[in-house]
Scaffold this motif. Structure first.
Motif, PDB file in Angstrom:
ATOM      1  N   CYS A 146      -2.979  -7.522   7.179  1.00 50.82           N
ATOM      2  CA  CYS A 146      -2.759  -6.194   6.603  1.00 50.82           C
ATOM      3  C   CYS A 146      -2.607  -6.331   5.087  1.00 50.82           C
ATOM      4  O   CYS A 146      -1.894  -7.205   4.592  1.00 50.82           O
ATOM      5  N   ASP A 148      -1.304  -4.211   2.865  1.00 48.60           N
ATOM      6  CA  ASP A 148      -0.060  -3.716   2.276  1.00 48.60           C
ATOM      7  C   ASP A 148       1.047  -4.747   2.300  1.00 48.60           C
ATOM      8  O   ASP A 148       1.887  -4.802   1.402  1.00 48.60           O
ATOM      9  N   CYS A 202       6.516  -2.853   7.653  1.00 45.37           N
ATOM     10  CA  CYS A 202       5.394  -2.248   6.932  1.00 45.37           C
ATOM     11  C   CYS A 202       4.915  -1.049   7.740  1.00 45.37           C
ATOM     12  O   CYS A 202       4.731  -1.141   8.944  1.00 45.37           O
ATOM     13  N   CYS A 205       0.889  -1.170   9.201  1.00 43.95           N
ATOM     14  CA  CYS A 205       0.528  -1.959  10.382  1.00 43.95           C
ATOM     15  C   CYS A 205       1.617  -1.939  11.439  1.00 43.95           C
ATOM     16  O   CYS A 205       1.578  -2.693  12.400  1.00 43.95           O
TER      17      CYS A 205
HETATM   18 ZN   LIG Z   1       1.364  -4.348   6.984  1.00 46.88          ZN
END
Ligand SMILES: [Zn+2]
Ligand SMILES: [Zn+2]
Length: 374
Positions: A146, A148, A202, A205
């Motif tokens: 992911c 981010d 997060c 995800c």
């Molecule tokens: Zn993430």
């Protein structure tokens, strides 16, 4: 509970078997019962039994204990309270053979290295693609880290060092089981082996650190590839949990589409060719389109019997070692139409004596039996 079988019996070896014999027996049994290879419902259980037997007998200390106490070792199973759990051996390792050093007796470095799961993708190809070995391109949805959180699963990728394991990701556990002292290294339960943890997840995800992304994979179908051939793309599997460690591998398993008329037998291609009586009797030349784009020219000689074969050398599938090709084997069959019109029937009737040939039926049966038994 059924009686636990004797380890020597499980591997089918003598009590005096040396390491080499044990290894050989284990390898052949493991191949036979690996759940990927054996569909029978017992295979998995038997496979585990085989592994357990080998794990004990290949370790001189464990073997000595077993020889002395059998299954009733003081202190219980040498594998700890849960008993033997099995190893995760894949079939390639058994066939390749280098897993002995990885799993038994050798260094167990892998346990401390976190790795993402392997992924298996199946891909269908046509038979003619194995002739030359073709570049293939497929699009698959694969997990990547992911963006981010950089795969950590933590909000903005901010993680803290795990206090339980001091960031090591693993903890050492010492167990005293009867006379056995066992030191094992286990993934830290607090941080699930990551060495870090985060207070908030997060959002993108939901904390699993993964993003599913469509990817284009290019690979070469190896010349002569067989159904079930697996190609490995290192590091293209699942990313390691929390983004720390090594990604798993991606395996592409080739499935070869059934050909409309050929069956494959290793490097040979086999087909049957239904021919009319007159072609078999008088001989004929038949042309057929072939996977190598060059027509197959099949010469049927006069007096061919139904069941005779014609072999065309070097027109089969190439060897995976790159040298030569197999054969095309053609089984000639008599094609018998369902119906004849009146005119044909009467023509056949008038030819009957000649077509059937002379000689007594019993003589013919005897001749045929003799041929068959030769
Ligand atoms: Zn993430
Ligand atoms: Zn930890």
């Amino acid at each position: 509970m059924s009686e636990k079988r004797d380890y020597y019996e499980v591997l089918g070896v003598d009590k005096s078997a040396d390491d080499k014999e044990l290894k050989k027996a284990f390898r052949s049994m493991a191949r036979k019962y690996h759940p990927d290879k054996n569909d029978s419902p017992d295979a998995e259980e038997i496979f585990k039994e085989i592994q357990e037997a080998y794990a004990v007998l290949s370790d001189s200390q464990k073997r000595a204990n077993y020889d002395r106490f059998g299954h009733n070792m003081p202190g219980g199973s040498p594998f700890g309270p849960g008993g033997f759990q099995g190893f995760n051996i894949n079939l390639d390792d058994i066939l390749g053979g280098d897993f002995f050093s990885n799993i038994f007796g050798g260094s167990r470095r892998r346990t401390s290295q976190r790795q993402g799961h392997d992924i298996l993708v199946r891909h269908q190809i046509s038979l003619d693609t194995v002739l030359e070995g073709v570049e293939e391109e497929i699009e698959v949805d694969l997990p990547t880290s992911c963006d981010d959180c950089q795969g950590t699963g933590a909000k903005d990728g901010i993680t803290e060092k795990c206090s339980e394991c001091n960031g090591q990701g693993q903890v050492r556990v010492r167990q005293q089981i009867g006379p056995f002292v066992q030191d094992t290294v286990r993934p830290c339960p607090h941080c699930e082996g990551a060495g870090t943890y985060s207070k908030s997840r997060c959002k993108k995800c939901s904390g699993d650190g993964l993003k599913i992304e469509s990817q284009t994979l290019r690979f070469r179908v190896p010349k002569g590839a067989d159904d079930g051939t697996r190609l490995r793309m290192k590091g293209k599997g699942n990313p390691a949990p929390q983004g720390r460690g090594v990604s798993g591998d991606l395996f592409i398993e080739l499935e070869i589409e059934p050909h409309p008329w050929f069956e494959r037998n290793g490097m040979d291609l086999i087909m049957s060719l239904p021919l009319g009586y007159s072609d078999l009797a008088l001989g004929a030349t038949i042309k057929l389109p072939h996977i190598d784009q060059k027509d197959l020219v099949v010469k049927i000689s006069a007096g061919t019997n139904s069941g005779d074969t014609v072999t065309l050398r070097g027109r089969g599938v190439p060897s995976s070692r790159g040298i030569g090709r197999g054969d095309v084997v053609i089984l000639c069959k008599l094609h018998m139409p369902n119906k004849f019109d009146k005119e044909t029937k009467s023509s056949l009737n008038s030819l009957k004596g000649k077509l059937d040939g002379d000689g007594d039926l019993i003589d013919r049966i005897l001749d045929d039996a003799k041929d068959r038994r030769r």
